[in-house]
Design a protein around this motif. Structure first.
Motif, PDB file in Angstrom:
ATOM      1  N   GLU A 198      -1.581  14.736  -1.070  1.00  0.00           N
ATOM      2  CA  GLU A 198      -2.347  15.404  -1.927  1.00  0.00           C
ATOM      3  C   GLU A 198      -1.856  16.257  -2.732  1.00  0.00           C
ATOM      4  O   GLU A 198      -0.832  16.865  -2.506  1.00  0.00           O
ATOM      5  CB  GLU A 198      -3.538  16.264  -0.834  1.00  0.00           C
ATOM      6  CG  GLU A 198      -4.394  15.513   0.012  1.00  0.00           C
ATOM      7  CD  GLU A 198      -5.750  15.529   0.054  1.00  0.00           C
ATOM      8  OE1 GLU A 198      -6.295  16.437  -0.706  1.00  0.00           O
ATOM      9  OE2 GLU A 198      -6.477  14.805   0.713  1.00  0.00           O
ATOM     10  N   GLU A 229       7.647   5.911   6.631  1.00  0.00           N
ATOM     11  CA  GLU A 229       7.398   7.170   6.280  1.00  0.00           C
ATOM     12  C   GLU A 229       8.412   7.356   4.912  1.00  0.00           C
ATOM     13  O   GLU A 229       9.292   6.781   5.128  1.00  0.00           O
ATOM     14  CB  GLU A 229       7.655   8.239   7.095  1.00  0.00           C
ATOM     15  CG  GLU A 229       6.677   8.281   8.332  1.00  0.00           C
ATOM     16  CD  GLU A 229       6.901   9.372   9.354  1.00  0.00           C
ATOM     17  OE1 GLU A 229       8.065   9.841   9.675  1.00  0.00           O
ATOM     18  OE2 GLU A 229       5.855   9.843  10.215  1.00  0.00           O
ATOM     19  N   VAL A 238       4.969  -0.103   8.221  1.00  0.00           N
ATOM     20  CA  VAL A 238       4.758   1.142   7.474  1.00  0.00           C
ATOM     21  C   VAL A 238       5.729   2.103   7.778  1.00  0.00           C
ATOM     22  O   VAL A 238       6.325   2.168   8.887  1.00  0.00           O
ATOM     23  CB  VAL A 238       3.354   1.711   8.350  1.00  0.00           C
ATOM     24  CG1 VAL A 238       3.113   3.066   7.907  1.00  0.00           C
ATOM     25  CG2 VAL A 238       2.279   0.861   8.190  1.00  0.00           C
ATOM     26  N   ALA A 288      -2.052   2.915  -6.798  1.00  0.00           N
ATOM     27  CA  ALA A 288      -3.111   2.803  -5.756  1.00  0.00           C
ATOM     28  C   ALA A 288      -3.573   1.372  -6.203  1.00  0.00           C
ATOM     29  O   ALA A 288      -3.830   0.587  -5.315  1.00  0.00           O
ATOM     30  CB  ALA A 288      -4.162   3.685  -6.457  1.00  0.00           C
ATOM     31  N   PHE A 325       0.969  -1.329   0.114  1.00  0.00           N
ATOM     32  CA  PHE A 325       0.123  -0.104  -0.022  1.00  0.00           C
ATOM     33  C   PHE A 325       1.053   1.315  -0.011  1.00  0.00           C
ATOM     34  O   PHE A 325       2.074   1.205   0.469  1.00  0.00           O
ATOM     35  CB  PHE A 325      -0.849  -0.193   1.308  1.00  0.00           C
ATOM     36  CG  PHE A 325      -1.991   1.167   1.254  1.00  0.00           C
ATOM     37  CD1 PHE A 325      -3.062   1.208   0.401  1.00  0.00           C
ATOM     38  CD2 PHE A 325      -1.658   2.341   2.133  1.00  0.00           C
ATOM     39  CE1 PHE A 325      -3.761   2.259   0.248  1.00  0.00           C
ATOM     40  CE2 PHE A 325      -2.559   3.057   2.278  1.00  0.00           C
ATOM     41  CZ  PHE A 325      -3.721   3.262   1.222  1.00  0.00           C
ATOM     42  N   TYR A 326       0.469   2.305  -0.842  1.00  0.00           N
ATOM     43  CA  TYR A 326       1.174   3.458  -0.948  1.00  0.00           C
ATOM     44  C   TYR A 326       0.253   4.759  -0.559  1.00  0.00           C
ATOM     45  O   TYR A 326      -1.065   4.602  -1.235  1.00  0.00           O
ATOM     46  CB  TYR A 326       1.638   3.879  -2.133  1.00  0.00           C
ATOM     47  CG  TYR A 326       2.131   5.319  -2.464  1.00  0.00           C
ATOM     48  CD1 TYR A 326       3.306   5.906  -1.594  1.00  0.00           C
ATOM     49  CD2 TYR A 326       1.613   5.841  -3.513  1.00  0.00           C
ATOM     50  CE1 TYR A 326       3.615   7.135  -1.897  1.00  0.00           C
ATOM     51  CE2 TYR A 326       2.035   7.172  -3.774  1.00  0.00           C
ATOM     52  CZ  TYR A 326       2.960   7.779  -2.867  1.00  0.00           C
ATOM     53  OH  TYR A 326       3.456   9.115  -3.231  1.00  0.00           O
ATOM     54  N   ASP A 327       0.444   5.410   0.521  1.00  0.00           N
ATOM     55  CA  ASP A 327      -0.471   6.515   0.784  1.00  0.00           C
ATOM     56  C   ASP A 327       0.023   7.826   0.528  1.00  0.00           C
ATOM     57  O   ASP A 327       1.167   8.446   1.046  1.00  0.00           O
ATOM     58  CB  ASP A 327      -0.765   6.306   2.354  1.00  0.00           C
ATOM     59  CG  ASP A 327      -1.794   7.449   2.936  1.00  0.00           C
ATOM     60  OD1 ASP A 327      -2.297   8.163   2.145  1.00  0.00           O
ATOM     61  OD2 ASP A 327      -1.646   7.954   4.136  1.00  0.00           O
ATOM     62  N   ALA A 331       4.683  11.082   2.833  1.00  0.00           N
ATOM     63  CA  ALA A 331       3.797   9.902   2.334  1.00  0.00           C
ATOM     64  C   ALA A 331       4.237   8.842   3.297  1.00  0.00           C
ATOM     65  O   ALA A 331       5.426   8.559   4.030  1.00  0.00           O
ATOM     66  CB  ALA A 331       4.170   9.623   0.906  1.00  0.00           C
ATOM     67  N   GLU A 332       3.484   7.488   3.043  1.00  0.00           N
ATOM     68  CA  GLU A 332       3.876   6.464   3.710  1.00  0.00           C
ATOM     69  C   GLU A 332       3.830   5.319   2.892  1.00  0.00           C
ATOM     70  O   GLU A 332       2.819   5.220   1.765  1.00  0.00           O
ATOM     71  CB  GLU A 332       2.648   6.206   4.762  1.00  0.00           C
ATOM     72  CG  GLU A 332       2.831   7.191   5.810  1.00  0.00           C
ATOM     73  CD  GLU A 332       2.189   6.615   7.142  1.00  0.00           C
ATOM     74  OE1 GLU A 332       2.381   7.244   8.448  1.00  0.00           O
ATOM     75  OE2 GLU A 332       0.686   6.257   7.164  1.00  0.00           O
ATOM     76  N   GLU A 346       3.604   1.152   2.774  1.00  0.00           N
ATOM     77  CA  GLU A 346       3.180  -0.062   3.797  1.00  0.00           C
ATOM     78  C   GLU A 346       3.697  -1.217   3.282  1.00  0.00           C
ATOM     79  O   GLU A 346       3.336  -1.395   2.008  1.00  0.00           O
ATOM     80  CB  GLU A 346       1.689  -0.159   4.160  1.00  0.00           C
ATOM     81  CG  GLU A 346       1.354  -1.292   5.116  1.00  0.00           C
ATOM     82  CD  GLU A 346      -0.295  -1.114   5.531  1.00  0.00           C
ATOM     83  OE1 GLU A 346      -0.709  -2.351   5.739  1.00  0.00           O
ATOM     84  OE2 GLU A 346      -0.722  -0.328   5.138  1.00  0.00           O
TER      85      GLU A 346
END
Length: 131
Positions: A49, A71, A69, A88, A44-46, A61-62, A64
């Protein structure tokens, strides 16, 4: 991608992030082979914006992985102008192609001279290989 690579045309941050300068005021950021290898399989990539401000040496960003997880640290300061939407649905691109399809964000730089403090490929290679 199984062999450690650190392309010469990139600049590197000691927290295992890279920047590819595009012209005088833009850069693309991503994580290095060393970072993705240490993370293990990214699940997962967060992203930040679009329009968000990022500051050199700060988290923006983070990522996972199956291990943890983590940073993601900005190698340079600026404003997020594009995120890699492909991550995504396919965060594994960070592992498979960290310098190509696995890029994270494009940034309009607010202080381009900060790039002078980043490491070249050989300096970064010595850092991660302990040499």
């Amino acid at each position: 991608m199984t062999e450690a690579t650190y392309p010469d045309q990139l600049l590197y941050h000691d927290q295992h992030d890279w920047a590819r300068l595009q012209g005088e005021s833009d850069a693309v950021f991503g994580v290095t082979f060393y970072a993705q290898d240490s993370l293990g399989e990214v699940v997962f990539y967060d992203p930040p914006e679009i329009g968000a401000a990022v500051a050199k040496d700060s988290s923006y960003a983070e990522v996972e992985s199956v291990k943890a997880v983590s940073e993601v640290i900005a190698p340079l300061s600026g404003e997020i102008v594009e995120i890699n939407d492909a991550l995504a649905d396919s965060p594994e691109l960070i592992n498979q192609d960290p310098y190509g399809e696995g890029w994270l964000v494009r940034v309009r730089l607010s202080h381009p001279a900060e790039a002078d403090a980043l490491l070249g490929a050989e300096e970064y290679r010595k850092l991660v290989e302990g040499g």
